[in-house]
Design an enzyme around this catalytic site. Sequence first.
Site, mmCIF file in Angstrom:
data_model
loop_
_atom_site.group_PDB
_atom_site.id
_atom_site.type_symbol
_atom_site.label_atom_id
_atom_site.label_comp_id
_atom_site.label_asym_id
_atom_site.label_seq_id
_atom_site.Cartn_x
_atom_site.Cartn_y
_atom_site.Cartn_z
ATOM 1 N N GLU A 123 -8.613 3.443 -3.083
ATOM 2 C CA GLU A 123 -8.344 2.080 -3.515
ATOM 3 C C GLU A 123 -9.135 1.130 -2.608
ATOM 4 O O GLU A 123 -8.868 1.041 -1.416
ATOM 5 C CB GLU A 123 -6.847 1.771 -3.408
ATOM 6 C CG GLU A 123 -6.523 0.400 -3.937
ATOM 7 C CD GLU A 123 -5.042 0.047 -3.825
ATOM 8 O OE1 GLU A 123 -4.449 0.277 -2.767
ATOM 9 O OE2 GLU A 123 -4.506 -0.473 -4.823
ATOM 10 N N GLY B 262 4.421 2.116 1.807
ATOM 11 C CA GLY B 262 5.518 2.560 0.938
ATOM 12 C C GLY B 262 6.166 3.822 1.500
ATOM 13 O O GLY B 262 7.391 3.995 1.517
ATOM 14 N N GLU C 112 6.443 0.218 -4.908
ATOM 15 C CA GLU C 112 5.417 -0.027 -5.923
ATOM 16 C C GLU C 112 4.130 -0.189 -5.156
ATOM 17 O O GLU C 112 3.945 -1.181 -4.449
ATOM 18 C CB GLU C 112 5.750 -1.279 -6.712
ATOM 19 C CG GLU C 112 6.995 -1.025 -7.544
ATOM 20 C CD GLU C 112 7.561 -2.295 -8.118
ATOM 21 O OE1 GLU C 112 8.696 -2.616 -7.774
ATOM 22 O OE2 GLU C 112 6.839 -2.941 -8.867
ATOM 23 N N SER D 273 0.828 -1.208 0.000
ATOM 24 C CA SER D 273 0.000 0.000 0.000
ATOM 25 C C SER D 273 0.867 1.265 0.000
ATOM 26 O O SER D 273 2.032 1.242 0.400
ATOM 27 C CB SER D 273 -0.898 -0.003 1.238
ATOM 28 O OG SER D 273 -0.083 -0.026 2.391
HETATM 29 P P1 NAD Z 1 0.435 -3.580 2.886
HETATM 30 O O1 NAD Z 1 1.109 -2.315 2.531
HETATM 31 O O2 NAD Z 1 -0.458 -3.599 4.062
HETATM 32 O O3 NAD Z 1 1.495 -4.741 3.141
HETATM 33 C C1 NAD Z 1 2.504 -5.015 2.210
HETATM 34 C C2 NAD Z 1 3.688 -5.585 2.938
HETATM 35 O O4 NAD Z 1 4.189 -4.595 3.833
HETATM 36 C C3 NAD Z 1 3.376 -6.826 3.772
HETATM 37 O O5 NAD Z 1 4.441 -7.736 3.688
HETATM 38 C C4 NAD Z 1 3.273 -6.257 5.183
HETATM 39 O O6 NAD Z 1 3.590 -7.194 6.183
HETATM 40 C C5 NAD Z 1 4.300 -5.151 5.144
HETATM 41 N N1 NAD Z 1 4.038 -4.104 6.144
HETATM 42 C C6 NAD Z 1 2.839 -3.732 6.665
HETATM 43 N N2 NAD Z 1 3.017 -2.769 7.592
HETATM 44 C C7 NAD Z 1 4.337 -2.518 7.668
HETATM 45 C C8 NAD Z 1 5.134 -1.629 8.436
HETATM 46 N N3 NAD Z 1 4.604 -0.792 9.328
HETATM 47 N N4 NAD Z 1 6.472 -1.637 8.234
HETATM 48 C C9 NAD Z 1 7.029 -2.485 7.342
HETATM 49 N N5 NAD Z 1 6.331 -3.355 6.594
HETATM 50 C C10 NAD Z 1 4.994 -3.369 6.736
HETATM 51 O O7 NAD Z 1 -0.298 -4.038 1.554
HETATM 52 P P2 NAD Z 1 -1.193 -5.332 1.337
HETATM 53 O O8 NAD Z 1 -2.490 -5.086 2.009
HETATM 54 O O9 NAD Z 1 -0.426 -6.557 1.672
HETATM 55 O O10 NAD Z 1 -1.355 -5.329 -0.249
HETATM 56 C C11 NAD Z 1 -2.269 -4.539 -0.880
HETATM 57 C C12 NAD Z 1 -1.608 -3.296 -1.448
HETATM 58 O O11 NAD Z 1 -0.533 -3.669 -2.304
HETATM 59 C C13 NAD Z 1 -2.536 -2.492 -2.295
HETATM 60 O O12 NAD Z 1 -2.405 -1.134 -1.973
HETATM 61 C C14 NAD Z 1 -2.039 -2.753 -3.706
HETATM 62 O O13 NAD Z 1 -2.351 -1.746 -4.621
HETATM 63 C C15 NAD Z 1 -0.594 -2.901 -3.496
HETATM 64 N N6 NAD Z 1 0.043 -3.608 -4.622
HETATM 65 C C16 NAD Z 1 0.818 -2.874 -5.486
HETATM 66 C C17 NAD Z 1 1.413 -3.498 -6.578
HETATM 67 C C18 NAD Z 1 2.283 -2.708 -7.533
HETATM 68 O O14 NAD Z 1 3.047 -3.327 -8.283
HETATM 69 N N7 NAD Z 1 2.228 -1.393 -7.551
HETATM 70 C C19 NAD Z 1 1.238 -4.870 -6.775
HETATM 71 C C20 NAD Z 1 0.452 -5.584 -5.865
HETATM 72 C C21 NAD Z 1 -0.133 -4.931 -4.781
#
Ligand code: NAD
Length: 498
Positions: A400, A249, A267, A245
């Site tokens: 989103e 990021g 990303e 997310s």
């Molecule tokens: P998320 O950001 O919640 O989690 C992604 C990863 O980050 C996981 O491994 C999670 O454990 C880790 N994370 C969560 N909190 C963290 C923190 N405080 N510090 C460090 N790491 C942490 O996202 P999600 O719910 O797993 O996935 C959905 C999101 O991913 C959506 O926003 C989607 O658009 C995005 N996504 C983007 C792409 C791309 O290529 N742009 C591809 C697939 C998914």
Amino acid sequence: MLDHTHQEWKTRASGLDFRCQAFIDGRFVDAASGKTFDSVNPATGTVLAQVAEGDAEDINRAVASARRAFEAGHWSRMPPGDRKAVMLKLADLIRKNLAEMALLDSLDMGKLITDAVTVDAPGSAHFFQWYAEAIDKVYDEVAPTGPGDLALVRRVSLGVVGAVTPWNFPLDMATWKAAAALAAGNSVVLKPAEQSPLSALRLAELAAEAGVPDGVFNVVPGFGHIAGRALGLHMDVDCLAFTGSTAIGRKFMEYSGQSNLKQVWPETGGKSPNIVFADCDNLETAADMAAFGIFFNQGEVCSANSRLYVERAIKDDFVAMLKERADAMQPGDPLDPASKMGAIVDEKQTASIMQFVEEGKTSANLVTGGARVTVDGKGCFVQPTIFDEVTQENPLARDEIFGPVLSVIAFDTEDEAVSMANESIYGLAASVWTDNLSRACRIADNLHVGTVSVNTVDALSAQTPFGGMKQSGFGRDLSLHSFDKYTALKTIWIKYKA
Ligand code: NAD
């Protein structure tokens, strides 16, 4: 495999043996704390496995082993042809274990087994193969200089690459990062999403079987705010490739600033527009693909075409066509090849989607869907849902949702369509449907996104970069351009007697 019945998939699933420990320095180990967390099947609510809950201590161990392996050079200095052979073997092993890899993702996060076995798992093998084949075909540069000077511009491995990945395509997201980073000679520490760690752990085991040396590919499962954060803040990680997310990021950029200024490649999220003009050649195909663009993988796709802009003259007919398709895509057991949509990853995501849907019912026109459902009385499932008469300001069109929810907005002119499509904090992808080539090119020029698909949705290949603009992040996966993330440019200037 494609002819497996529902019962055959269920039988295979019940015979699966899960890898539940962290994979560090070439072996499976418990978390240093001894803690575990549940990996839950969202289609049934049952606990699949208790997985090692890695924390900062485990990340330290994995990074130390990755650094040791990098310095030892068994992988980083391996001749390119040999590294290629190992990665090709890994691609073969993924193919040999295709059903298992597909099942792990399907069980862990709810996607259809049919998609996992035809898209995700073969995709992983393909991407490993593609990067393997690239290894001995990418040349360095010699800069133009005068006589007596030879200036080499070399691409060198970075060292330790941290990768943090999401749950929507667990195996493929791990692959997109690991295949390119390993091909470039780095060591990798991967932290998969806590919702879906199982395929990454098996992938690490297959990599070791293929001949990836100990310590070169480590997988530490655990929670984001603990293990992910520790990787982001680590002083000995050279690069952090993140997919997830936008909010997280942003955190990784902060972690870098607070620690060693490691390169961060985010990303992140998307809210991708799909623009359909009345002059499009085949509205039936456009409707098929518009439905696919939002309902594939339950809409849990970063580049999902969640905003549909339709020229007013055809809007009502097009929405009727879409309703037909949505109604035919009701969720079912992900292991049943007859199912058209799988389960949402977990309770939290399901609740979040349903909150958007419930609020949408009061601010837009619900065309179809709009309910949470169960399959065999269980699980996290949401009907394919379409809202019409959505305004640009509505959260349905702005945020989103990451679920099977489509927002339809009518437009009158090309300029209006482009300006509404661009009115977003995100800029990951967009689609345009028109038979007018000049219009397609003009719109492609004017959309602020990483990928524009014309007369299709979500065009993606190993050969083309994938990533976004604006708050969709600036990292690029896939293609040779992803080596930009995993290598540094080194200049070597040699004086010689001309
Ligand atoms: P998320 O950001 O919640 O989690 C992604 C990863 O980050 C996981 O491994 C999670 O454990 C880790 N994370 C969560 N909190 C963290 C923190 N405080 N510090 C460090 N790491 C942490 O996202 P999600 O719910 O797993 O996935 C959905 C999101 O991913 C959506 O926003 C989607 O658009 C995005 N996504 C983007 C792409 C791309 O290529 N742009 C591809 C697939 C998914």
